[in-house]
Design an enzyme around this catalytic site. Sequence first.
Site, PDB file in Angstrom:
ATOM      1  N   TYR A  43       1.722  10.632  58.208  1.00  0.00           N
ATOM      2  CA  TYR A  43       1.891  12.268  58.271  1.00  0.00           C
ATOM      3  C   TYR A  43       2.111  12.726  56.668  1.00  0.00           C
ATOM      4  CZ  TYR A  43       6.825  11.773  56.213  1.00  0.00           C
ATOM      5  OH  TYR A  43       7.989  11.386  55.661  1.00  0.00           O
ATOM      6  N   HIS A  89      20.565  14.359  55.732  1.00  0.00           N
ATOM      7  CA  HIS A  89      19.138  14.568  55.328  1.00  0.00           C
ATOM      8  C   HIS A  89      19.140  15.795  54.548  1.00  0.00           C
ATOM      9  CE1 HIS A  89      14.722  15.308  55.932  1.00  0.00           C
ATOM     10  NE2 HIS A  89      14.708  14.172  56.520  1.00  0.00           N
ATOM     11  N   ASP A  91      18.067  19.509  53.572  1.00  0.00           N
ATOM     12  CA  ASP A  91      17.847  20.589  54.525  1.00  0.00           C
ATOM     13  C   ASP A  91      16.060  21.016  54.520  1.00  0.00           C
ATOM     14  OD1 ASP A  91      17.469  22.060  52.100  1.00  0.00           O
ATOM     15  OD2 ASP A  91      19.260  23.354  52.397  1.00  0.00           O
ATOM     16  N   ASP A  92      15.405  20.464  54.113  1.00  0.00           N
ATOM     17  CA  ASP A  92      14.216  20.735  54.073  1.00  0.00           C
ATOM     18  C   ASP A  92      13.416  20.617  55.455  1.00  0.00           C
ATOM     19  OD1 ASP A  92      14.580  17.897  53.321  1.00  0.00           O
ATOM     20  OD2 ASP A  92      12.325  17.844  53.182  1.00  0.00           O
ATOM     21  N   GLN A  98       8.543  18.417  60.190  1.00  0.00           N
ATOM     22  CA  GLN A  98       9.490  17.595  60.572  1.00  0.00           C
ATOM     23  C   GLN A  98      10.503  18.297  61.513  1.00  0.00           C
ATOM     24  OE1 GLN A  98      11.100  14.583  57.574  1.00  0.00           O
ATOM     25  NE2 GLN A  98      10.293  15.935  56.224  1.00  0.00           N
ATOM     26  N   ASP A 204     -32.679  15.191  59.114  1.00  0.00           N
ATOM     27  CA  ASP A 204     -32.091  13.851  58.897  1.00  0.00           C
ATOM     28  C   ASP A 204     -32.920  12.804  58.936  1.00  0.00           C
ATOM     29  OD1 ASP A 204     -29.919  11.773  58.483  1.00  0.00           O
ATOM     30  OD2 ASP A 204     -29.432  12.157  60.919  1.00  0.00           O
TER      31      ASP A 204
HETATM   32  C1  SPV Z   1     -24.958  10.370  61.377  1.00  0.00           C
HETATM   33  O1  SPV Z   1     -23.933  10.950  61.306  1.00  0.00           O
HETATM   34  O2  SPV Z   1     -25.823  10.856  60.764  1.00  0.00           O
HETATM   35  C2  SPV Z   1     -25.035   9.070  62.110  1.00  0.00           C
HETATM   36  C3  SPV Z   1     -24.558   9.090  63.470  1.00  0.00           C
HETATM   37  O3  SPV Z   1     -25.754   8.439  61.601  1.00  0.00           O
HETATM   38  S1  SPV Z   1     -25.655   9.693  64.417  1.00  0.00           S
HETATM   39  O4  SPV Z   1     -26.088  11.005  64.189  1.00  0.00           O
HETATM   40  O5  SPV Z   1     -24.937   9.575  65.830  1.00  0.00           O
HETATM   41  O6  SPV Z   1     -26.959   8.990  64.573  1.00  0.00           O
HETATM   42 MG    MG Z   2     -26.995   9.144  59.999  1.00  0.00          MG
END
Ligand code: SPV
Ligand code: MG
Length: 431
Positions: A43, A89, A91-92, A98, A204
């Site tokens: 927390y 405690h 008083d915050d 909390q 990607d």
């Molecule tokens: C990413 O987040 O780029 C990963 C996980 O490699 S996945 O997209 O599931 O391949």
């Molecule tokens: Mg990846």
Amino acid sequence: MKTVYMSFSTDLLHSGHIAILQKAAQLGELTVGVLTDQVIASYKRFPLLSYEERVSMLENIRGVHKVVEQNSLSYAENLRKLKPDYVVHGDDWKSGIQKPIRDEVVAILGEYGGQLVEYPYSNEEKYQALEERSRAHLSIPDIRRGRLRKLLEMKPLVSIIEAHSGITGLIAEKTTVVTDGKAKQFDGMWVSSLCDSTAKGKPDIELVDMSSRLRTIDDIMEVTTKPIILDGDTGGLIEHFVYNVRTLERMGVSAVIIEDKTGLKKNSLFGTEVEQTQDSIEHFCEKIAAGKKAVKTKEFMIIARIESLILERGMEDALARAFAFVKAGADGIMIHSRKKDPAEIFEFCEKFRAKDAITPIVVVPTSFNTVTEEEFAARGVNIVIYANQLTRSAFPAMQKVATTILETHRAKEADDLCMPIKEILTLIPEE
Ligand code: SPV
Ligand code: MG
């Protein structure tokens, strides 16, 4: 003699704490409940001093009669056991996260006629500066890097969310919920190749180069303190991987996960719809071993990701790879699947755990998203990564606003979909 109870999470004992401890001790015999590392990390921020050190510090304060463990934000267990006449405690806690804890304390004291004594909370600038210094300390590479390993020792399950910028890093750092006296935050961040590439408008496919990935990590590190796991794609050439490992370790990244694919990498969630080539066990083991040799600290982790289930090569192949990669030095195994049904992930965990009880298992439940963290933990999983949800939620929101403005030739209709200007201006406070 009356009895008094106070709970303490602090690792920086200052004059304000001493003053309230002395006032509490004047009311009667004082017991201090010390919050465990796990509770504090959930927390507030990761404690700089361990639980044992904090216990010892408080045991040696004049007026403290006894120190006990408090293993939840909730006082309930200790209050029912000790039945103190007074709880003391600042008083915050009358508002904020909390407050539910305070409400519960009031109710329990009411059960047996105990009393809550609150003193004005001292938020002097010098105390605030101390807290800010501790936070800044946590972001130092040497302090940040080892915290993933510490979390793995402390918690049955470490929960990680994707971040790809300063602002998503802040969401990962700060988002907190309190339910039933238990606070919950994410434990760290995943710098996903998918989301880092998407944020840059690129596919990607390992196209976003390491310099750019490091820039993203640095942007996140600037404004956060939590540990970072990098999605290292295939790790690239072994000759390059060893250099990148050293750079990441020096920056304070806690772990890199590399996947056992080779050639042009495509995102795993395409599965067999696109051509993807799995690396040989021998070559990938060589990469892991070379990376491990380059690591300078005991803290930095190299985690091996297995794509056998994604590429439909079967469970036996996945397991053979897992054991070989651990033997080559991998500090953890990530097993991936794109099935909605978690059965193959569960089967892998069971069969892997039958032979290896220690090596951390990592999962990315994008497809098998019905499984709860508790269930993963029960199956022997140690790290759950929510790998892309912040990107996937932000994108449709932005697209909707852009479409609305185009449709209405003005921004009024889009305003309800946006954060108020006042809020965005103060979202990031100036230091
Ligand atoms: C990413 O987040 O780029 C990963 C996980 O490699 S996945 O997209 O599931 O391949
Ligand atoms: Mg990846």
